[in-house]
Scaffold this motif. Structure first.
Motif, mmCIF file in Angstrom:
data_model
loop_
_atom_site.group_PDB
_atom_site.id
_atom_site.type_symbol
_atom_site.label_atom_id
_atom_site.label_comp_id
_atom_site.label_asym_id
_atom_site.label_seq_id
_atom_site.Cartn_x
_atom_site.Cartn_y
_atom_site.Cartn_z
ATOM 1 N N MET A 119 -31.538 -23.653 18.239
ATOM 2 C CA MET A 119 -32.514 -23.537 19.214
ATOM 3 C C MET A 119 -32.211 -24.397 20.485
ATOM 4 S SD MET A 119 -36.434 -24.071 17.722
ATOM 5 C CE MET A 119 -36.267 -23.267 16.275
ATOM 6 N N TYR A 120 -31.741 -25.374 20.125
ATOM 7 C CA TYR A 120 -31.562 -26.530 21.467
ATOM 8 C C TYR A 120 -30.113 -26.722 21.819
ATOM 9 C CZ TYR A 120 -36.413 -27.355 20.797
ATOM 10 O OH TYR A 120 -38.127 -27.206 20.617
ATOM 11 N N ARG A 121 -29.327 -25.508 21.966
ATOM 12 C CA ARG A 121 -28.213 -25.828 22.398
ATOM 13 C C ARG A 121 -27.940 -25.922 23.857
ATOM 14 N NH1 ARG A 121 -24.340 -21.202 19.061
ATOM 15 N NH2 ARG A 121 -26.073 -19.921 19.884
ATOM 16 N N ASP A 122 -26.934 -26.676 24.376
ATOM 17 C CA ASP A 122 -26.666 -26.920 25.612
ATOM 18 C C ASP A 122 -25.358 -26.587 26.063
ATOM 19 O OD1 ASP A 122 -27.116 -27.416 28.475
ATOM 20 O OD2 ASP A 122 -27.501 -29.482 28.200
ATOM 21 N N LYS A 123 -24.623 -26.392 27.306
ATOM 22 C CA LYS A 123 -23.478 -26.354 27.635
ATOM 23 C C LYS A 123 -22.831 -27.708 28.192
ATOM 24 C CE LYS A 123 -23.399 -21.521 28.905
ATOM 25 N NZ LYS A 123 -23.139 -20.453 29.889
ATOM 26 N N ASP A 124 -21.608 -28.251 27.930
ATOM 27 C CA ASP A 124 -21.145 -29.159 28.495
ATOM 28 C C ASP A 124 -20.349 -28.907 29.878
ATOM 29 O OD1 ASP A 124 -18.345 -27.793 28.119
ATOM 30 O OD2 ASP A 124 -18.135 -29.136 26.208
ATOM 31 N N GLU A 125 -19.610 -29.942 30.116
ATOM 32 C CA GLU A 125 -19.150 -29.841 31.624
ATOM 33 C C GLU A 125 -18.124 -28.615 31.880
ATOM 34 O OE1 GLU A 125 -18.954 -32.598 29.745
ATOM 35 O OE2 GLU A 125 -20.258 -33.963 30.562
ATOM 36 N N GLU A 126 -17.432 -28.503 30.688
ATOM 37 C CA GLU A 126 -16.473 -27.270 30.464
ATOM 38 C C GLU A 126 -17.117 -25.755 30.476
ATOM 39 O OE1 GLU A 126 -13.713 -28.284 27.560
ATOM 40 O OE2 GLU A 126 -12.873 -29.914 28.564
ATOM 41 N N GLY A 127 -18.443 -25.808 30.176
ATOM 42 C CA GLY A 127 -19.176 -24.588 30.205
ATOM 43 C C GLY A 127 -19.387 -23.944 28.853
ATOM 44 N N LYS A 128 -19.000 -24.973 27.651
ATOM 45 C CA LYS A 128 -18.816 -24.341 26.377
ATOM 46 C C LYS A 128 -20.404 -24.784 25.718
ATOM 47 C CE LYS A 128 -13.838 -24.921 25.556
ATOM 48 N NZ LYS A 128 -12.843 -25.686 24.492
ATOM 49 N N LEU A 129 -20.805 -23.797 24.879
ATOM 50 C CA LEU A 129 -21.893 -24.470 23.925
ATOM 51 C C LEU A 129 -21.831 -25.636 23.030
ATOM 52 C CD1 LEU A 129 -23.516 -20.781 23.112
ATOM 53 C CD2 LEU A 129 -24.431 -22.520 24.732
ATOM 54 N N GLN A 130 -22.718 -26.165 23.161
ATOM 55 C CA GLN A 130 -22.676 -27.494 22.062
ATOM 56 C C GLN A 130 -24.098 -27.556 21.649
ATOM 57 O OE1 GLN A 130 -20.184 -29.134 21.604
ATOM 58 N NE2 GLN A 130 -18.740 -28.340 23.377
ATOM 59 N N GLY A 131 -23.996 -27.937 20.269
ATOM 60 C CA GLY A 131 -25.365 -28.149 19.488
ATOM 61 C C GLY A 131 -25.021 -29.434 18.311
ATOM 62 N N GLY A 132 -26.265 -30.222 18.207
ATOM 63 C CA GLY A 132 -26.253 -31.205 17.355
ATOM 64 C C GLY A 132 -27.475 -32.073 17.602
ATOM 65 N N PRO A 133 -27.435 -33.122 16.671
ATOM 66 C CA PRO A 133 -28.685 -34.022 17.073
ATOM 67 C C PRO A 133 -29.009 -34.562 18.382
ATOM 68 C CG PRO A 133 -27.534 -34.455 15.128
ATOM 69 C CD PRO A 133 -26.674 -33.579 15.749
ATOM 70 N N MET A 134 -27.886 -34.839 18.955
ATOM 71 C CA MET A 134 -28.196 -35.463 20.541
ATOM 72 C C MET A 134 -28.655 -34.274 21.341
ATOM 73 S SD MET A 134 -25.008 -34.411 19.600
ATOM 74 C CE MET A 134 -23.527 -35.632 19.255
ATOM 75 N N TYR A 135 -28.496 -33.100 21.140
ATOM 76 C CA TYR A 135 -29.023 -31.954 22.148
ATOM 77 C C TYR A 135 -30.255 -31.746 21.601
ATOM 78 C CZ TYR A 135 -24.234 -31.744 23.702
ATOM 79 O OH TYR A 135 -23.057 -32.180 24.017
ATOM 80 N N GLY A 293 -24.007 -25.633 14.898
ATOM 81 C CA GLY A 293 -24.258 -25.671 16.456
ATOM 82 C C GLY A 293 -23.497 -24.602 17.197
ATOM 83 N N GLN A 294 -22.154 -24.409 16.769
ATOM 84 C CA GLN A 294 -21.131 -23.668 17.468
ATOM 85 C C GLN A 294 -21.244 -22.432 16.871
ATOM 86 O OE1 GLN A 294 -21.342 -26.642 18.947
ATOM 87 N NE2 GLN A 294 -19.506 -25.709 19.904
ATOM 88 N N SER A 295 -22.038 -21.820 15.766
ATOM 89 C CA SER A 295 -21.966 -20.645 15.396
ATOM 90 C C SER A 295 -22.455 -19.263 16.057
ATOM 91 C CB SER A 295 -22.923 -20.565 14.117
ATOM 92 O OG SER A 295 -22.896 -19.226 13.289
ATOM 93 N N LYS A 296 -21.773 -18.277 16.224
ATOM 94 C CA LYS A 296 -21.939 -17.149 17.030
ATOM 95 C C LYS A 296 -23.452 -16.173 16.240
ATOM 96 C CE LYS A 296 -18.755 -14.437 18.237
ATOM 97 N NZ LYS A 296 -18.782 -14.583 19.534
#
Length: 457
Positions: A119-135, A293-296
């Motif tokens: 629900m709360y994924r974000d992209k890192d500096e390389e443009g890859k989706l990231q998920g987890g508690p910090m996000y 969080g990386q799941s398609k």
């Protein structure tokens, strides 16, 4: 080292009360708040995992099955073999009951936390989706909550080291090969150091390949190691049929027996079960959401349902298998307090004298799968604190810690990880409880859509 261990113990005694309230109390709240949806749709979760609803065009890097396999590979490990033995040694057979109870609660926690990871994924500096508690902490709770996310990541730099796995693996290796006089003459310390270096080298070949390589290796190893372990325990149970029911009776009868509990009475016994269950399935810890969080997928609820299978597999199934073998063999009455020795004795006594060798093979698969996957969590923590380029340097620190853990005292390793886990649980569970209404709203929409499209099963 003794002074350091004393500091760890005093810190754990304070933090474990907070962890008990958040994991057990928070988990019970989520069970009722969810109206038991994760438990009611177990079959649907299996269908999602099998790829029935996969869409190759969905955002993400890995499939549902790969995400679950990677998460389970990190949790199904030495904690399920030696961790259960340590719990039984310290709290008696009844502690297994409290491990089960915590695992049932953990199913619901995994559902909520891993739904939030999508629900709360974000992209890192390389443009890859990231998920987890910090996000989901920073995006769901707002920018002011960023210190909470940073706190989680700092604790994760210690908690996501594979030190317990390495420590118990080297102990297993030494106990199996010690009877060989040639090996014994080289010395226990030297052999553990050699094993630590070899594990460091093997782990390096996989973890520097990135997430996809880790997921591919994990999805290959996990089915093999679970099936082999299940077959070994099935043989033990088949040759000891008369002792199975008494073993389960012993677990239930001792669950409230304060005379066999560790110091702290009833709450001490419960807390021991909670700590070992959290160590086993990591519910409430916040690790699994990083893989899931990386799941398609575009559906947060789907990933939450897939993730909830994790505690069932690694705690309800695998931990129970370990406990039954230990109880059937009587090893819990004679083994030392180093965890893996108790399990080795149990397998050797019940598998015709060769069980320790078979367990060595199984432990190798468990250890490697955990070591391969745990590094990814640490990389994500350091990447969040800095950036994705710096985050990759965690792998070097991680590999170095493997050699250290091989020769470190088991008590220090256990207490260090327990402390780190308690610190990670606090910010993660606060966020999960705070954002639970968002998951409930998404769940309502998801099942309404599935029913209207006639896709529900």
């Amino acid at each position: 080292m003794d002074t350091f261990n004393d500091v760890l113990l005093s810190s754990i005694s304070f933090l474990e009360v907070i962890m008990l309230v958040l994991v057990v109390g928070g988990g019970l709240f989520l069970m009722f708040y969810s109206r038991l949806i994760p438990y009611r749709y177990f079959r649907h979760a299996i269908g999602i995992t099998a790829g029935k609803y996969d869409d190759p065009d969905d955002p993400g890097e890995v499939s549902h099955l790969q995400a679950l396999s990677a998460a389970v590979a990190a949790t199904v490990g030495l904690g399920n073999i030696s961790g259960v033995a340590i719990a039984i040694y310290r709290g008696g057979p009844g502690v297994v009951f409290w491990i089960w109870m915590t695992a049932l609660i953990g199913i619901c926690i995994k559902f909520y936390s891993c739904s939030l990871a999508i629900m709360y994924r974000d992209k890192d500096e390389e443009g890859k989706l990231q998920g987890g508690p910090m996000y989901y902490i920073t995006q769901g709770m707002g920018p002011k909550a960023k210190p909470l996310a940073q706190f989680f990541c700092i604790a994760g730099l210690v908690g996501f080291l594979g030190v317990f796995t390495v420590n118990q693996f080297t102990q297993t290796f030494w106990n199996v090969v010690e009877p060989n006089e040639t090996i014994a003459n080289i010395g226990e310390f030297n052999w553990k150091l050699i094993v630590g270096i070899v594990l460091s080298v093997i782990t390096s070949f996989v973890i520097f390949g990135g997430l996809k390589k880790i997921a591919n290796v994990a999805s290959t190893i996990v089915p093999f190691m679970v099936i082999l372990y299940f077959l070994a325990v099935t043989i033990v149970m088949a040759t000891n049929l008369g002792g199975i029911i008494p073993a389960f009776k012993l677990i239930f009868s001792e669950a409230f027996n304060l005379e066999t509990a560790i110091e702290g009475g009833f709450w001490g016994l419960v807390m021991l079960g909670v700590r070992r269950a959290v160590f086993s399935n990591e519910a409430g810890l916040g690790s699994a959401p990083m893989f899931h969080g990386q799941s398609k997928t575009k559906e947060p609820v789907q990933e939450g349902l897939v993730a909830m299978l994790g505690p069932f597999i690694d705690t309800i199934v695998v931990c129970t298998l370990t406990a039954i073998v230990i109880l059937l063999s009587g090893a819990y009455l004679e083994a030392q307090n180093d965890g893996i020795l108790m399990t080795l004795i149990a397998f050797e006594k019940t598998l015709f004298g060769y069980g320790d060798v078979l367990l060595m093979v199984i432990v190798t698969a468990f250890a490697l799968s955990t070591l391969f996957t745990y590094s990814y969590y640490g990389v994500k923590c350091l990447s969040f604190l800095t950036n994705s380029r710096v985050g990759k340097w965690f792998n070097y620190y991680y590999v170095a810690s493997i050699t250290f853990a091989a020769i470190a005292p088991v008590a220090v390793v256990i207490n260090l990880i327990d402390l780190a886990y308690a610190l990670m649980c606090i910010p993660n569970m606060l966020a999960v409880l705070w954002l639970a209404p968002k998951v409930n709203a998404a769940t309502k929409v998801y099942f309404a859509k599935m029913k209207s499209d006639s896709l529900f099963s």
